[in-house]
Design an enzyme around this catalytic site. Structure first.
Site, PDB file in Angstrom:
ATOM      1  N   ASP A  69      -4.001   1.450  30.241  1.00  0.00           N
ATOM      2  CA  ASP A  69      -4.053   0.774  31.537  1.00  0.00           C
ATOM      3  C   ASP A  69      -5.465   0.255  31.804  1.00  0.00           C
ATOM      4  O   ASP A  69      -6.442   0.743  31.222  1.00  0.00           O
ATOM      5  CB  ASP A  69      -3.669   1.735  32.663  1.00  0.00           C
ATOM      6  CG  ASP A  69      -2.228   2.201  32.542  1.00  0.00           C
ATOM      7  OD1 ASP A  69      -1.424   1.501  31.897  1.00  0.00           O
ATOM      8  OD2 ASP A  69      -1.922   3.276  33.093  1.00  0.00           O
TER       9      ASP A  69
HETATM   10  N1  URA Z   1      -0.435   6.875  30.255  1.00  0.00           N
HETATM   11  C1  URA Z   1      -0.783   6.165  31.359  1.00  0.00           C
HETATM   12  O1  URA Z   1      -0.267   6.394  32.434  1.00  0.00           O
HETATM   13  N2  URA Z   1      -1.718   5.223  31.203  1.00  0.00           N
HETATM   14  C2  URA Z   1      -2.351   4.937  30.050  1.00  0.00           C
HETATM   15  O2  URA Z   1      -3.223   4.067  29.995  1.00  0.00           O
HETATM   16  C3  URA Z   1      -1.979   5.697  28.920  1.00  0.00           C
HETATM   17  C4  URA Z   1      -1.023   6.666  29.045  1.00  0.00           C
END
Ligand code: URA
Length: 238
Positions: free
Chosen positions: A103
Protein backbone atom coordinates in the site's frame (compact mmCIF):
# COMPACT_ATOMS: atom_id res chain seq x y z
CA UNK A 1 31.32 -4.93 -20.02
CA UNK A 2 33.02 -8.07 -18.68
CA UNK A 3 31.69 -11.24 -20.24
CA UNK A 4 30.88 -12.85 -16.86
CA UNK A 5 28.82 -9.79 -15.90
CA UNK A 6 27.09 -9.85 -19.29
CA UNK A 7 26.15 -13.54 -18.93
CA UNK A 8 24.90 -13.05 -15.40
CA UNK A 9 22.86 -9.95 -16.36
CA UNK A 10 21.31 -11.97 -19.17
CA UNK A 11 20.52 -14.70 -16.58
CA UNK A 12 22.48 -17.32 -18.54
CA UNK A 13 24.63 -18.26 -15.56
CA UNK A 14 26.25 -16.80 -12.45
CA UNK A 15 29.60 -15.05 -12.66
CA UNK A 16 31.42 -17.96 -11.08
CA UNK A 17 29.75 -20.41 -13.50
CA UNK A 18 30.86 -18.16 -16.37
CA UNK A 19 34.42 -18.50 -15.18
CA UNK A 20 34.18 -22.31 -15.23
CA UNK A 21 32.37 -22.32 -18.58
CA UNK A 22 35.09 -20.12 -20.13
CA UNK A 23 37.80 -22.58 -19.00
CA UNK A 24 35.75 -25.40 -20.54
CA UNK A 25 35.60 -23.53 -23.87
CA UNK A 26 31.80 -23.16 -23.79
CA UNK A 27 31.80 -19.43 -24.50
CA UNK A 28 32.77 -17.74 -27.76
CA UNK A 29 32.98 -14.13 -28.88
CA UNK A 30 32.78 -13.45 -32.62
CA UNK A 31 33.65 -17.06 -33.40
CA UNK A 32 36.65 -17.37 -31.05
CA UNK A 33 36.47 -19.38 -27.83
CA UNK A 34 37.31 -17.27 -24.79
CA UNK A 35 39.32 -18.67 -21.92
CA UNK A 36 38.84 -15.88 -19.38
CA UNK A 37 35.62 -14.63 -17.86
CA UNK A 38 37.09 -11.16 -17.24
CA UNK A 39 37.33 -10.47 -20.99
CA UNK A 40 35.72 -7.17 -21.98
CA UNK A 41 33.13 -7.32 -24.74
CA UNK A 42 30.90 -4.85 -26.54
CA UNK A 43 27.56 -6.35 -25.61
CA UNK A 44 25.73 -4.41 -28.33
CA UNK A 45 28.01 -5.35 -31.23
CA UNK A 46 29.76 -8.65 -30.42
CA UNK A 47 28.26 -12.05 -31.17
CA UNK A 48 28.37 -14.08 -27.98
CA UNK A 49 27.57 -17.79 -27.95
CA UNK A 50 27.11 -19.92 -24.84
CA UNK A 51 27.11 -23.65 -25.58
CA UNK A 52 26.65 -22.66 -29.22
CA UNK A 53 23.51 -20.59 -28.53
CA UNK A 54 23.48 -16.85 -29.24
CA UNK A 55 22.98 -14.69 -26.15
CA UNK A 56 21.22 -11.41 -26.91
CA UNK A 57 21.63 -8.39 -24.69
CA UNK A 58 18.25 -8.27 -23.01
CA UNK A 59 19.26 -8.21 -19.38
CA UNK A 60 17.00 -9.00 -16.50
CA UNK A 61 17.29 -6.66 -13.56
CA UNK A 62 16.57 -7.75 -9.98
CA UNK A 63 16.61 -5.18 -7.22
CA UNK A 64 15.42 -4.84 -3.64
CA UNK A 65 14.01 -1.50 -2.54
CA UNK A 66 13.36 -0.24 0.97
CA UNK A 67 10.05 1.33 0.00
CA UNK A 68 9.26 4.68 1.59
CA UNK A 69 5.74 5.84 2.44
CA UNK A 70 3.94 7.94 -0.15
CA UNK A 71 4.89 5.84 -3.20
CA UNK A 72 2.51 3.57 -5.04
CA UNK A 73 3.44 0.10 -6.25
CA UNK A 74 3.17 0.76 -9.98
CA UNK A 75 5.27 1.83 -12.96
CA UNK A 76 3.22 4.91 -13.79
CA UNK A 77 0.55 7.12 -12.33
CA UNK A 78 -0.83 10.47 -13.31
CA UNK A 79 -1.04 11.88 -9.76
CA UNK A 80 1.28 10.08 -7.36
CA UNK A 81 4.97 9.08 -7.31
CA UNK A 82 5.61 5.45 -8.23
CA UNK A 83 8.21 3.08 -6.76
CA UNK A 84 10.02 2.59 -10.10
CA UNK A 85 10.84 6.33 -10.18
CA UNK A 86 13.36 5.56 -7.38
CA UNK A 87 15.38 3.35 -9.79
CA UNK A 88 17.85 4.37 -12.54
CA UNK A 89 16.36 5.22 -15.91
CA UNK A 90 17.95 2.21 -17.65
CA UNK A 91 15.98 -0.11 -15.34
CA UNK A 92 12.76 1.80 -15.89
CA UNK A 93 13.34 1.66 -19.66
CA UNK A 94 13.99 -2.10 -19.42
CA UNK A 95 10.50 -2.54 -17.96
CA UNK A 96 11.29 -3.19 -14.29
CA UNK A 97 8.10 -3.40 -12.23
CA UNK A 98 7.24 -4.17 -8.59
CA UNK A 99 6.76 -7.84 -7.72
CA UNK A 100 3.47 -7.50 -5.86
CA UNK A 101 1.90 -4.54 -4.16
CA UNK A 102 2.52 -2.68 -0.94
CA UNK A 103 0.00 0.00 0.00
CA UNK A 104 0.99 3.62 -0.43
CA UNK A 105 1.54 4.02 3.32
CA UNK A 106 3.28 0.62 3.78
CA UNK A 107 7.08 0.73 3.94
CA UNK A 108 9.83 -1.86 3.62
CA UNK A 109 11.15 -4.73 1.54
CA UNK A 110 10.10 -4.89 -2.07
CA UNK A 111 11.47 -6.86 -5.01
CA UNK A 112 11.42 -5.22 -8.44
CA UNK A 113 12.34 -6.96 -11.67
CA UNK A 114 11.53 -7.25 -15.36
CA UNK A 115 11.62 -11.06 -15.11
CA UNK A 116 7.91 -11.69 -15.58
CA UNK A 117 8.06 -15.44 -15.07
CA UNK A 118 9.90 -15.24 -11.76
CA UNK A 119 7.63 -12.47 -10.50
CA UNK A 120 4.47 -14.32 -11.49
CA UNK A 121 5.62 -17.49 -9.76
CA UNK A 122 6.69 -15.68 -6.58
CA UNK A 123 3.23 -14.14 -6.33
CA UNK A 124 1.30 -17.30 -7.11
CA UNK A 125 -0.37 -18.72 -3.96
CA UNK A 126 0.69 -22.14 -5.28
CA UNK A 127 4.28 -21.52 -4.21
CA UNK A 128 3.46 -20.34 -0.64
CA UNK A 129 6.18 -17.68 -0.69
CA UNK A 130 6.39 -16.15 2.80
CA UNK A 131 6.13 -12.42 3.38
CA UNK A 132 6.62 -11.15 6.94
CA UNK A 133 5.23 -7.83 8.12
CA UNK A 134 5.68 -5.83 11.33
CA UNK A 135 2.68 -3.83 12.37
CA UNK A 136 1.39 -1.69 15.17
CA UNK A 137 -2.27 -1.31 15.97
CA UNK A 138 -4.67 1.08 17.67
CA UNK A 139 -5.47 -1.12 20.68
CA UNK A 140 -4.37 -4.44 22.22
CA UNK A 141 -4.85 -7.54 20.06
CA UNK A 142 -7.75 -9.61 21.37
CA UNK A 143 -6.90 -12.95 23.06
CA UNK A 144 -8.27 -15.02 20.15
CA UNK A 145 -6.32 -13.10 17.44
CA UNK A 146 -3.56 -15.73 16.88
CA UNK A 147 -6.07 -18.56 16.64
CA UNK A 148 -8.41 -16.78 14.24
CA UNK A 149 -5.55 -15.77 11.95
CA UNK A 150 -4.11 -19.30 12.03
CA UNK A 151 -7.53 -20.75 11.18
CA UNK A 152 -7.88 -18.49 8.11
CA UNK A 153 -9.79 -15.38 9.09
CA UNK A 154 -12.75 -14.11 7.06
CA UNK A 155 -12.22 -10.45 6.11
CA UNK A 156 -14.46 -7.75 4.60
CA UNK A 157 -16.36 -8.85 1.51
CA UNK A 158 -16.59 -12.36 2.98
CA UNK A 159 -13.13 -13.27 1.67
CA UNK A 160 -11.44 -16.18 3.42
CA UNK A 161 -7.72 -15.69 4.05
CA UNK A 162 -5.25 -18.56 3.97
CA UNK A 163 -3.91 -19.63 7.33
CA UNK A 164 -1.30 -17.09 8.53
CA UNK A 165 0.97 -16.77 11.55
CA UNK A 166 0.58 -13.96 14.07
CA UNK A 167 3.32 -13.37 16.66
CA UNK A 168 2.13 -10.56 18.92
CA UNK A 169 4.49 -8.25 20.78
CA UNK A 170 4.55 -8.65 24.58
CA UNK A 171 2.22 -5.65 25.02
CA UNK A 172 -0.05 -6.91 22.16
CA UNK A 173 -0.03 -3.44 20.57
CA UNK A 174 1.42 -4.94 17.39
CA UNK A 175 3.55 -7.83 16.22
CA UNK A 176 4.55 -9.81 13.16
CA UNK A 177 2.31 -11.51 10.63
CA UNK A 178 3.54 -14.04 8.08
CA UNK A 179 1.45 -14.32 4.91
CA UNK A 180 1.75 -16.72 1.98
CA UNK A 181 -0.69 -14.85 -0.26
CA UNK A 182 -1.37 -11.22 -1.10
CA UNK A 183 -4.97 -10.07 -0.95
CA UNK A 184 -5.72 -6.38 -1.31
CA UNK A 185 -5.11 -4.60 2.06
CA UNK A 186 -4.91 -8.08 3.62
CA UNK A 187 -3.34 -7.20 6.98
CA UNK A 188 -5.43 -4.04 7.41
CA UNK A 189 -8.57 -6.08 6.72
CA UNK A 190 -7.43 -8.87 9.08
CA UNK A 191 -7.06 -6.34 11.88
CA UNK A 192 -10.44 -4.82 11.01
CA UNK A 193 -11.99 -8.29 11.29
CA UNK A 194 -10.46 -8.41 14.79
CA UNK A 195 -12.15 -5.04 15.59
CA UNK A 196 -8.77 -3.31 15.54
CA UNK A 197 -6.87 -0.98 13.18
CA UNK A 198 -3.36 -1.01 11.73
CA UNK A 199 -1.43 2.16 12.62
CA UNK A 200 1.85 1.26 10.85
CA UNK A 201 2.95 -1.50 8.51
CA UNK A 202 6.39 -2.54 7.31
CA UNK A 203 7.39 -5.58 5.26
CA UNK A 204 10.49 -7.05 6.91
CA UNK A 205 11.07 -10.22 4.88
CA UNK A 206 10.32 -11.60 1.41
CA UNK A 207 10.81 -15.26 0.48
CA UNK A 208 13.03 -15.75 3.54
CA UNK A 209 15.26 -12.79 2.63
CA UNK A 210 15.21 -10.18 5.40
CA UNK A 211 14.94 -6.42 4.86
CA UNK A 212 18.43 -4.99 4.44
CA UNK A 213 18.47 -2.36 7.17
CA UNK A 214 21.64 -0.76 5.78
CA UNK A 215 19.36 0.72 3.09
CA UNK A 216 17.56 3.91 4.08
CA UNK A 217 13.94 4.27 2.99
CA UNK A 218 13.94 4.99 -0.72
CA UNK A 219 17.29 3.26 -1.31
CA UNK A 220 17.71 0.14 -3.43
CA UNK A 221 20.41 -2.40 -4.21
CA UNK A 222 20.83 -5.27 -6.64
CA UNK A 223 19.73 -8.72 -5.52
CA UNK A 224 22.85 -10.81 -4.84
CA UNK A 225 23.52 -14.06 -6.70
CA UNK A 226 22.73 -16.07 -3.55
CA UNK A 227 19.47 -14.20 -3.06
CA UNK A 228 18.50 -14.73 -6.70
CA UNK A 229 19.16 -18.46 -6.35
CA UNK A 230 16.95 -18.42 -3.25
CA UNK A 231 14.16 -16.56 -5.05
CA UNK A 232 14.34 -19.00 -7.95
CA UNK A 233 14.11 -21.94 -5.53
CA UNK A 234 11.13 -20.33 -3.78
CA UNK A 235 9.47 -20.01 -7.19
CA UNK A 236 10.31 -23.67 -8.05
CA UNK A 237 12.49 -22.57 -10.96
CA UNK A 238 15.56 -24.56 -9.92
N1 URA B 1 -1.36 -5.93 3.87
C1 URA B 1 -1.85 -4.66 3.82
O1 URA B 1 -2.89 -4.38 4.37
N2 URA B 1 -1.13 -3.76 3.16
C2 URA B 1 0.05 -3.99 2.55
O2 URA B 1 0.67 -3.09 1.97
C3 URA B 1 0.54 -5.31 2.62
C4 URA B 1 -0.17 -6.27 3.29
Amino acid sequence: MRIDKFLSECSVCSRSEASRAAKQGRISVNGTAVKRADLHIDERKDTILFDGVRVLYEPFFYVFLNKPAGYISATEDTRLPVVTSLLPEKMQKAGVFPCGRLDRDTVGWMLLTNDGELSHRLLSPRHHVEKIYRFTCEKKLCPEAEERIAAGIVISGGEQCKSARLQPDADRMGGEITLTEGKYHEIKRMLEALSNKVTSLERISFAGIPLDRTLARGEWRRVTEDELARLRRAAALS
